[in-house]
Design a protein around this motif. Structure first.
Motif, PDB file in Angstrom:
ATOM      1  N   ASN A   5      20.734  43.770  46.266  1.00 22.03           N
ATOM      2  CA  ASN A   5      21.711  43.260  47.202  1.00 22.03           C
ATOM      3  C   ASN A   5      21.906  41.911  46.698  1.00 22.03           C
ATOM      4  O   ASN A   5      21.214  41.132  47.298  1.00 22.03           O
ATOM      5  CB  ASN A   5      21.567  43.436  48.663  1.00 22.03           C
ATOM      6  N   SER A  52      23.822  38.824  46.912  1.00 23.87           N
ATOM      7  CA  SER A  52      24.765  38.312  48.044  1.00 23.87           C
ATOM      8  C   SER A  52      24.801  36.617  47.492  1.00 23.87           C
ATOM      9  O   SER A  52      25.528  35.684  48.315  1.00 23.87           O
ATOM     10  CB  SER A  52      24.112  38.082  49.510  1.00 23.87           C
ATOM     11  N   HIS A  72      27.746  38.859  44.229  1.00 24.79           N
ATOM     12  CA  HIS A  72      28.245  39.282  45.546  1.00 24.79           C
ATOM     13  C   HIS A  72      28.662  41.116  45.218  1.00 24.79           C
ATOM     14  O   HIS A  72      29.692  41.469  45.381  1.00 24.79           O
ATOM     15  CB  HIS A  72      29.702  38.737  45.925  1.00 24.79           C
TER      16      HIS A  72
END
Length: 478
Positions: A197, A199, A240
């Protein structure tokens, strides 16, 4: 012309890898080919296992050497005993069978490194008078099955890492890695799944690598080696975004097995999953993996018990020496009434407590209508110990164990006719006893003898009147 043409040694393989483990039996043959009649002093074969470590370290003009040796076993079997000297063998081929039982002690697997090796071998030797010994040597592959905590290694391994990225980019990255298991066989494919993930505003590259670490120990010093066995680089993970990366890594077939039970050297493996991020420390997750023998892995996959306990054994820690709980036979009575024993009022159980050697039952009682079950085998720890009623008989030499007296067995008897109850005799018609006339009591006196009155005290006759008729007549006459 030489008399010995050849001396060869062969052994029988137990599996496809031709490897042996603790407790296995090695069988084989020694073939002696003679060109002419020969006098032999002795012929024997040996099986042995040794570990050796050696390296040098140069410091200035001085060179230090560090070495160490361990012997795990050495077995010897005579095919022609030394006592039978001057044995004459005719020309031709002579075949001798041999058999060795490998000890069940924990021993490391075969290994050869830059600064040490663990070698198991068979060696045959022919001795003759005034001649050089003829030898035959053959190495065998030893695969140790003493793997601690193997059932836990066969379960999935999970790790995660979270990192906050700063300086040139902002945000954070989270990585969850799942490994199907922690124990593998050489030649097997490792499947690694990483959920990333991202971010942050940075790009990152997932990398997977299997590394080997070898440590040598001798004379209080250590020397290490690091080798990258396999390495896989996946595609870039952009900023992202969430992505799941799956890596398929093939383990080499000739990879050395994990060595953890040797005090002078060790071989371990680590699977590292990392994210290559520019201008930042790379987050990584590291798993410790174990390379095991193929037959050991197949046994775990089929649900078989690992270690010295058979399949379906109850309890038992992997390092433990005690047997599991004793399993009572199915012939034991199930109902409390059928298995009752002891005195009336004593608690009843489905089965009586086991009778240990030197310790009689606590509640001896009459035999029941069912056969008494046999006591568990010695060393069974499945039932609670029977307490001593009168102290421990082993604490003092003078102590004695005095169990309660044995209850008498109740045997029903035939009914005995009883006599009718004895009735009390009727009252007799004897004459009643004569009646007696008691002397009447004196009347209550109303005079106060302690008073100071001038009245004269009452006369005696007034207080105590006579009942005799003669006395009354005499008094009247006077």
């Amino acid at each position: 012309m030489p008399s010995v043409k050849s001396l060869t040694l062969t052994y029988d393989a137990l599996n496809e890898a031709a490897s042996f483990s603790e407790g296995d039996t090695i069988t084989g043959r020694v073939t002696l080919a003679l060109l002419k009649e020969t006098t032999v002093d002795a012929l024997f074969v040996k099986a042995k296992g040794d570990a050796n470590v050696r390296w040098t370290h140069k410091s200035g003009d001085r060179t230090n050497t560090y070495s160490s040796h361990r012997r795990y076993f050495k077995l010897k079997q005579f095919l022609i005993p030394e006592e039978n000297k001057d044995v004459v063998l005719p020309r031709g081929n002579h075949v001798y069978n041999f058999s060795f039982k490998i000890p069940r002690e924990s021993m490391p697997s075969s290994f050869k490194g830059s600064y040490g090796k663990i070698v198991y071998c068979l060696e045959a030797k022919l001795s003759r008078s005034w001649k050089m010994d003829t030898t035959a040597h053959k190495e065998i592959t030893f695969a140790s099955k003493m793997i601690p905590n193997l059932p836990a290694l066969m379960s999935p391994q999970i790790g995660s890492k979270q990192k906050e990225i700063g300086l040139f980019s902002k945000g954070n990255v989270n990585m969850d890695v799942t490994l199907g298991k922690g124990a593998f066989v050489a030649g097997e494919t490792v499947v690694v799944v990483a959920k990333i993930n991202n971010s942050s505003s940075s790009e990152m590259i997932p990398k997977f690598s299997l590394q080997q670490q070898i440590m040598y120990r001798a004379n209080g010093h250590t020397k290490q080696e690091f080798h990258t066995v396999q390495k896989v680089v996946d595609h870039c993970v952009t900023a992202h975004i969430q992505k799941e990366v799956k890596c398929m890594m093939k383990i080499p077939k000739d990879l050395t097995m994990t060595i953890h039970n040797c005090d002078i050297m060790s071989v371990s493996y680590h699977l590292k999953v990392s994210l290559d991020i520019s201008f930042s420390f790379d987050p990584k997750v590291v798993f410790s993996v174990v390379i095991i023998p193929p037959d050991l892995a197949s046994g775990c996959q089929e649900g078989m018990a690992v270690g010295p306990y058979p399949a379906g054994a109850v309890g038992g820690p992997s390092n433990s020496d005690f047997p599991g709980p004793a399993a009572y036979p199915s012939s034991y009575p199930a109902s409390p009434q059928a298995a009752s024993y002891g005195y009336p009022g004593v608690n009843r159980y489905s089965t009586p407590p086991p009778a240990y050697p030197g310790n009689p039952p606590v509640y001896p009682g009459p035999p029941g209508g069912y056969p008494s079950p046999s006591a568990p085998a010695a060393g069974a720890y499945g039932s609670p110990p029977v307490p001593y009623l009168y102290g421990n008989p082993h604490t003092a030499a003078s102590s004695r164990l005095h169990p309660p007296p044995t209850a008498q067995e109740f045997v029903p008897q035939a009914p005995v006719p009883t006599a009718p109850p004895i009735q009390p005799p009727p009252p007799s018609l004897s004459p009643s006893a004569p009646s007696y006339n008691f002397v009447p009591s004196a009347p209550m006196s109303n005079f106060d003898f302690l008073s100071q009155a001038d009245e004269a005290p009452p006369s005696y006759s007034l207080l105590f009147p006579s009942t005799s008729p003669d006395a009354n007549s005499t008094s009247d006459a006077k």
